[in-house]
Design an enzyme around this catalytic site. Sequence first.
Site, short mmCIF file in Angstrom:
data_model
loop_
_atom_site.label_atom_id
_atom_site.label_comp_id
_atom_site.label_asym_id
_atom_site.label_seq_id
_atom_site.Cartn_x
_atom_site.Cartn_y
_atom_site.Cartn_z
N GLY A 247 -38.88 -61.58 99.94
CA GLY A 247 -38.90 -61.60 101.40
C GLY A 247 -37.74 -60.80 101.94
N HIS A 267 -21.60 -55.78 102.30
CA HIS A 267 -20.98 -54.44 102.46
C HIS A 267 -22.01 -53.32 102.61
CE1 HIS A 267 -20.76 -52.70 98.07
NE2 HIS A 267 -21.93 -53.26 98.30
C1 LIG Z 1 -26.01 -53.79 96.43
S1 LIG Z 1 -27.40 -54.71 95.97
C2 LIG Z 1 -26.65 -56.14 95.24
C3 LIG Z 1 -27.56 -56.82 94.28
C4 LIG Z 1 -26.93 -57.99 93.53
N1 LIG Z 1 -26.56 -59.05 94.45
C5 LIG Z 1 -25.76 -57.52 92.72
O1 LIG Z 1 -24.63 -57.81 93.08
O2 LIG Z 1 -26.00 -56.83 91.73
C6 LIG Z 1 -28.02 -55.35 97.51
C7 LIG Z 1 -29.29 -56.15 97.36
O3 LIG Z 1 -29.77 -56.49 98.67
C8 LIG Z 1 -31.17 -56.45 98.61
N2 LIG Z 1 -31.75 -56.31 99.96
C9 LIG Z 1 -31.66 -55.24 100.77
N3 LIG Z 1 -32.34 -55.47 101.92
C10 LIG Z 1 -32.87 -56.72 101.80
C11 LIG Z 1 -33.66 -57.52 102.66
N4 LIG Z 1 -34.04 -57.08 103.86
N5 LIG Z 1 -33.98 -58.77 102.24
C12 LIG Z 1 -33.58 -59.23 101.01
N6 LIG Z 1 -32.83 -58.50 100.16
C13 LIG Z 1 -32.48 -57.26 100.55
C14 LIG Z 1 -31.46 -55.25 97.74
O4 LIG Z 1 -32.78 -55.23 97.25
C15 LIG Z 1 -30.40 -55.41 96.66
O5 LIG Z 1 -30.88 -56.17 95.59
#
Ligand SMILES: C[S@@+](CC[C@H](N)C(=O)[O-])C[C@H]1O[C@@H](n2cnc3c(N)ncnc32)[C@H](O)[C@@H]1O
Length: 353
Positions: A247, A267
């Site tokens: 979601g 960030h």
């Molecule tokens: C920089 S990554 C960090 C992933 C993980 N928490 C880590 O530290 O390895 C940011 C995460 O936010 C998720 N994300 C971005 N937009 C999102 C949204 N609208 N809803 C849910 N997750 C989202 C991305 O798919 C990604 O997995």
Amino acid sequence: MFRAPRNVDLSLEGGLGPTTHARSANMPTSPMEYIWPGIVAAQAIHAAAKLRIAELLASGPRSASALAAEAGADASALERLLRALSTFGIFSLTPDGSFANTPLSEQLSSGHPQSQRDAALFLPAAFLWRSVGELYESVRTGEPAFPLIFGKPFFEYLAANPQDAAVFNAAMTQGIAYTSPALLAAYDFSRFRCVVDVGGGEGALLREILSATPGLEGILFDMPQAVAQAGGVLTDNIAPRCRIVGGSFFESVPAGGDLYILKGVIHDWPDEDAVKILRTTRRAIGPAGTLLLIENVVDSADRPVGVMELLMLVIGGRERSTADFRTILAAAGFEIVRTIPAGWSTLIECRPV
Ligand SMILES: C[S@@+](CC[C@H](N)C(=O)[O-])C[C@H]1O[C@@H](n2cnc3c(N)ncnc32)[C@H](O)[C@@H]1O
């Protein structure tokens, strides 16, 4: 260029993972040397990783033409690539003119315990590289370069481009191997009943936390394309304690947890969006719940953010100071309880107010 500074890790709240290898003669010794040869070295490492040369050399030295035939490359150009990389200690030239793996090139194999392959595929990939190439524009205008080049914001682009999303998600998963030992050492997860990893990618961090914490339940929440691979990550004895939910955190976040983790998520976004994410999390969290942000903190004395700040600038996010975090958290109904240093990042433990 690819010997990472010690204060960064692979995930996007950190940077590249550590290497333990000796400095090669051709490694930069002054910041200006990051331009030359760094500008070419990053793409050279990317190309070698993409061609899987390290894997092809796993059984022993081979000639450039034998490698090229198997990798699907031009023999002469591949020889030039590998000769160039060998000057950094990535691959070596044997007396008979073949190429062999070195400890550094072995890290470009996906099976290596300290593999950097996913980072090498991700950081110099066109969708990031081209944005960094427009850093000047971002500094001039204050606007992220990414949407100007690709027509949409970073995560919308990934949602529409599954191949690039897979590269991104794999790099995030690989980064967890570097960050999770320090996180697990720094924080007691056993006092919680159910942890929700919001924006938890493919579930690698949740797997580490649940593996280390018997009885703890977990919910992985991320965009559908990110959690699509999670079934293969949250396996075995963890699987019965896990729920995987796809979601958008701009709409809602699963209820039912007493610990909500946002690692390297805040960030990625400007303040307005960061507050929206924190507000949906605030709606899901109970009055006695805990929110744990895992982020870089700009004014951290011993963990300077470094160039990650600029990657965030071009994709549209930002690194923040403790005061910045306090402001966006307050706007969403949270306050900071304490901050805990953990490896390359800081744990910001918060409670709802
Ligand atoms: C920089 S990554 C960090 C992933 C993980 N928490 C880590 O530290 O390895 C940011 C995460 O936010 C998720 N994300 C971005 N937009 C999102 C949204 N609208 N809803 C849910 N997750 C989202 C991305 O798919 C990604 O997995």
